[in-house]
Each structure stands twice: as C-alpha cells, then as structure tokens.
Scaffold this motif. Structure first.
Motif, PDB file in Angstrom:
ATOM      1  N   PRO A 303       0.801  -1.230   0.000  1.00  0.00           N
ATOM      2  CA  PRO A 303       0.000   0.000   0.000  1.00  0.00           C
ATOM      3  C   PRO A 303       0.830   1.274   0.000  1.00  0.00           C
ATOM      4  N   LEU A 304       2.018   1.248   0.628  1.00  0.00           N
ATOM      5  CA  LEU A 304       2.873   2.437   0.619  1.00  0.00           C
ATOM      6  C   LEU A 304       3.332   2.769  -0.798  1.00  0.00           C
ATOM      7  N   LEU A 305       3.819   1.765  -1.525  1.00  0.00           N
ATOM      8  CA  LEU A 305       4.243   2.006  -2.911  1.00  0.00           C
ATOM      9  C   LEU A 305       3.064   2.408  -3.788  1.00  0.00           C
ATOM     10  N   TYR A 306       1.919   1.799  -3.542  1.00  0.00           N
ATOM     11  CA  TYR A 306       0.739   2.140  -4.347  1.00  0.00           C
ATOM     12  C   TYR A 306       0.302   3.582  -4.106  1.00  0.00           C
ATOM     13  N   SER A 307       0.295   4.019  -2.847  1.00  0.00           N
ATOM     14  CA  SER A 307      -0.138   5.386  -2.544  1.00  0.00           C
ATOM     15  C   SER A 307       0.826   6.428  -3.107  1.00  0.00           C
ATOM     16  N   ILE A 428      -3.101  -6.119 -10.598  1.00  0.00           N
ATOM     17  CA  ILE A 428      -4.327  -5.630 -11.237  1.00  0.00           C
ATOM     18  C   ILE A 428      -4.685  -4.245 -10.731  1.00  0.00           C
ATOM     19  N   LEU A 429      -4.519  -4.022  -9.425  1.00  0.00           N
ATOM     20  CA  LEU A 429      -4.828  -2.711  -8.855  1.00  0.00           C
ATOM     21  C   LEU A 429      -3.941  -1.631  -9.455  1.00  0.00           C
ATOM     22  N   GLY A 430      -2.640  -1.939  -9.630  1.00  0.00           N
ATOM     23  CA  GLY A 430      -1.738  -0.964 -10.237  1.00  0.00           C
ATOM     24  C   GLY A 430      -2.104  -0.653 -11.674  1.00  0.00           C
ATOM     25  N   ILE A 431      -2.442  -1.684 -12.460  1.00  0.00           N
ATOM     26  CA  ILE A 431      -2.786  -1.468 -13.872  1.00  0.00           C
ATOM     27  C   ILE A 431      -4.076  -0.666 -13.999  1.00  0.00           C
ATOM     28  N   VAL A 432      -5.091  -1.050 -13.250  1.00  0.00           N
ATOM     29  CA  VAL A 432      -6.377  -0.356 -13.331  1.00  0.00           C
ATOM     30  C   VAL A 432      -6.248   1.089 -12.855  1.00  0.00           C
ATOM     31  N   SER A 433      -5.489   1.315 -11.787  1.00  0.00           N
ATOM     32  CA  SER A 433      -5.321   2.677 -11.275  1.00  0.00           C
ATOM     33  C   SER A 433      -4.624   3.573 -12.289  1.00  0.00           C
ATOM     34  N   ARG A 434      -3.625   3.037 -12.983  1.00  0.00           N
ATOM     35  CA  ARG A 434      -2.929   3.851 -13.989  1.00  0.00           C
ATOM     36  C   ARG A 434      -3.853   4.171 -15.164  1.00  0.00           C
TER      37      ARG A 434
END
Length: 480
Positions: A303-307, A428-434
């Motif tokens: 979550p830290l890298l994602y945020s 998947i969360l990273g791809i969709v968020s981008r």
C-alpha cells in the motif's frame, strides 16, 4: 511445530498411498503415531464445542449484566457491591475449576475457558457500575482502557488466547474512541490519555508481544504487529510539525514500520548468542513469529508504494514533503530514535550472513528487494531534487509492479495461495489505477479491463493446476 492443516493433508495422502500400495501398513502406522492422526477428529470436534460454548458464555454474561441492570434501582449500595463481587468471583472460580482441575476431559476445559471469558465481560460491567455507584463520571473510553488492562492481566495470569484477543479489542476501542471523540463532538482526551497516544506503538508491543510468546499465538502477535504499524507513525505524526520537520524525518516515519517488521527477530535481543548457520550459509530463522512479521511488512510496503505511485502527488504545485527551515529536536522523539536504532541493528544482523556468504536466494521477495524498495523510497522522500513529477511516479510504479511480480513468482513456486493472489491483486490494482488516472479513451480502458479479467482467470487456472502437483514436505514459514 507442524500445523494441523499439514497433518490433515498428510493423513489423506498417506491413506491413498496405502490403498495404492506405495506404503505398507507399518509405515502408515508410523506416520500416524509421528503426526498424531488420531487427534485430528477430536480436535475438530473440540473447536466446534469451543465455538458453541463461547457463544453461550457470552450470551450468559450479557444476560447476567441485563438482569442486574433491571433490578439495580431496588438494591442498596452494599447489596449491589456484594452481588457484583459474588457474580464475578463465582464465575471466574467456576471457570478456573473446570479449566484447570478437569484437564482430562476436553469439553470441561472448553467450558472453563468460556466461563473465564464470561468473567472478563462481567469485569467491565463491574467497573462501570462501581463507577456509577460512587459518582465517578469519566469519559467512556477510559472505561475501555481500564477494562482492557484488567482483562490483559487475566490473560497473562491464565495464558488464554481468547482473553488476550478480548483485551486487544477493548484497548483498541479505547484508543480509537479517545482519538476520534473530539471530531465527533465528544469530550477531549485527558492528559494521561494524550500522553499515551504518542507512544501507543511501543505500548501495544510491550503489552501484547510477550503475551503472544506465552500463549504461542500467531493471532495475538499479528494483532500486536498491526497495531504497532498503525499507531507508531500516527503517534509520532501527531506531535510532528510538518512545516518545520525535515524531510528525512518524515521519510523515516513512513518506512520504519516495514523496516522493523521485516527485521523482527526476538533473538536480536540475545547479544551474546552467535547466529547459527546452515551448511548453505544462511542463518536459521528460529523465531516462531518472524514469518508473520515479514508477511505483514510486505502488506505494509505494498500500500505504501501504491499510494506514492500517483502522479498528482508529485506535481510541481506541491510535493508530499517539504525541506525544513527550522526544526528543533525534542525529547518526544526519543522513541523514534529507539525505533531507528532497533531497525539498524536488525538490518545489520540480517545482512551479515548474506554479505559473508553471498548465497543466491530462491525467493524473489527477499531482504534485498525489501531493502532496495525502502532505500529508494527514503531517498525520494528526503531529497527534493529527486521529486520530479515524471521520475517519482515512474519509480514507484516500477517498484510496485516488481513487488507484485515477485509475489506472483513466490506464490507459484511455493504453492502459497495468499501470496499468489496478493501479488495478482496488487498487479491488477496498479494497472487499473494507472488506466483511470491517465486520460485514456474508453476503448483502451475496456480492453485493459477485459485483459485483466482474462489474465486473472488464466492465472487462477494455472496456479491451481500447478498447486495440485506441489506437495511440500512442510509449509514454508518465512520470507528470506
């Protein structure tokens, strides 16, 4: 210690091996005695009995509390005190008798533990009613603090996991309530509560980590570690002035939970003990909760890298950190200094065998990957020259996807479902968020969503097919 899940799987497989002729009756009996196959079905029955008894004792405790409250006004003060203390002592005495004095019959032990849990609930009612009788009007969250400490003392004396979990729940409710009460229009926290808020990360660790070792409970340790990872940075940030605080200090606060959890090992406190090495040269991990701490550190890092991977956070109009102009250290940051020293000691002890022997590691999620992500995150947060609106989000997206792919690899190689699907969810969360963050047309978004859906389905089929062929001798217990 071998898990019950592994013993159950081994029983099923060894029975098939015996039927198919791969092993004889004597070998099956040796496996049955070695892994205690005969205890599996009684253990499952006892778990069901424990659930039923636990629910019944909770309802019994609530019934006793309700009955006393219904007749409360008709009783004198002395009779109230006698009634409260009699119910509390009798329930706990009965619970201790059934739990300790009838050790052979498992059902009686479960009933005793249920009565002890009921006694812990009655303790809270006694505290509240005693306070009401003697006109001690205090905020409600103080009741949960005192109640939780009392149940925690019972958990330490009896070494019961259920009481430890209940104590954690009560103290957590008191902590959250006292933090958010002013926002909800409630009374401000008292001075001693405000003092505890700044050190709750340390307090949670001191309260519950020794209890986890006494009870040998991974659940209590996980709850203590999660509380530490949340309360430690929050408690320090409450006392921190972000306008004057240096960027390196903010970076330390952000990365410390992951760094401390990954390097956690109770043997770090044994300074006179030399690390024991396998023939491969890697130090043997003997702490029973190190795998739990490392798993939680990964889910802190993800979550830290994602945020930090969002482009809007790094725009030129403002960066997540600002270089300090004037900052004065304070004794309030002594616990932060202690955390930094403890993390440094852990990483030095962890890196010593690897630097000495340089053994290649099979797992992709290893100390090198975690250290690289933490160092790069700290550098990006500390130096304003690196906080470019293109470089910073690109770097954090790369680290996010590397971590996701590493989790996929380890989950597939080791046959660990949670690791595999955690990496898949992060990817998947990273791809969709981008795709949602950047201005792309609907056609491209629809294609990406369909490809992600197809990828999840195929990945699940491939993983389950491979998982059927993986028969590890023992479940993996740690991330190297």
């Amino acid at each position: 210690m071998v898990s019950e899940k592994f013993r159950s799987q081994l029983q099923q497989e060894s029975k098939k091996w015996q039927i198919q002729g791969f092993i004889d009756e004597s070998l099956y009996q040796a496996l049955s005695e070695r892994y205690r196959f005969g205890d599996l079905e009684p253990a499952a029955n006892l778990r069901f009995i424990s659930l039923i008894i636990g629910i019944g004792c909770i309802l019994l405790g609530l019934g006793v509390i309700t009955f006393v409250a219904a007749n409360w006004q008709h009783l004198s003060r002395l009779l109230r005190i006698i009634l409260l203390m009699s119910v509390f002592i009798s329930v706990n005495a009965a619970g201790f008798y059934f739990w300790q004095c009838r050790p052979v019959q498992g059902g009686w032990q479960k009933l005793g533990k249920g009565f002890l849990l009921t006694g812990a609930l009655i303790l809270g009612a006694n505290i509240a009613l005693m306070s009401q009788m003697f006109h001690q009007s205090r905020p409600g969250y103080e009741l949960y603090w005192v109640w939780g400490v009392g149940v925690l003392a019972m958990a330490y004396s009896l070494r019961l996991i259920s009481l430890g979990i209940l104590a954690w729940m009560l103290i957590s409710i008191g902590y959250l309530w006292s933090n958010f009460a002013p926002l909800l229009g409630g009374t401000m926290a008292t001075d001693w509560i405000n003092t505890l808020h700044g050190h709750m990360g340390l307090i949670f660790g001191v309260m519950f980590v020794p209890l986890a070792y006494l009870c040998q409970s991974r659940t209590i340790f996980a709850l203590a570690a999660i509380s530490f990872a949340v309360a430690m940075p929050y408690g320090i940030s409450v006392r921190l002035d972000y306008i004057s605080a240096p960027a390196w200090l903010i970076a330390c606060i952000i990365i410390l939970p992951t760094a401390l959890l990954w390097t956690y090992d109770s043997h770090n406190w044994r300074f006179r003990q030399r690390p024991h090495h396998h023939r491969s040269g890697v130090a043997k991990l003997t702490d029973p909760f190190q795998s739990v701490a490392r798993s939680l550190s990964i889910w802190c890092l993800g979550p830290l890298l994602y945020s930090l991977s969002f482009r809007g956070l790094w725009q030129s109009t403002g960066t997540p950190t600002e270089i300090a102009q004037v900052w004065q250290p304070s004794w309030h940051y002594l616990d932060l200094l202690g955390y930094i020293l403890l993390a440094s000691l852990g990483w030095l002890r962890l890196s010593w065998p690897l630097l000495r022997f340089r053994v290649p590691q099979q797992k992709w999620v290893n100390s090198g990957l975690i250290a690289s992500c933490l160092v790069l995150t700290g550098m990006m947060m500390s130096y304003e020259q690196l906080q470019h609106h293109l470089i910073a989000p690109l770097l954090f997206n790369v680290m996010l996807f590397i971590l996701a792919i590493a989790l996929l690899h380890d989950g597939l190689i080791l046959g660990k479902r949670r690791t595999f699907w955690g990496g898949m969810g992060l990817l998947i969360l990273g791809i969709v968020s981008r795709m949602l963050e950047y201005n792309t047309d609907l056609i491209l978004k629809s294609v990406v969503f369909m490809l992600c859906g197809i990828g999840v389905i195929l990945a699940g089929l491939v993983f389950e097919r491979r998982f059927q062929h993986i028969q590890p001798s023992l479940p993996s217990s740690s991330q190297e």
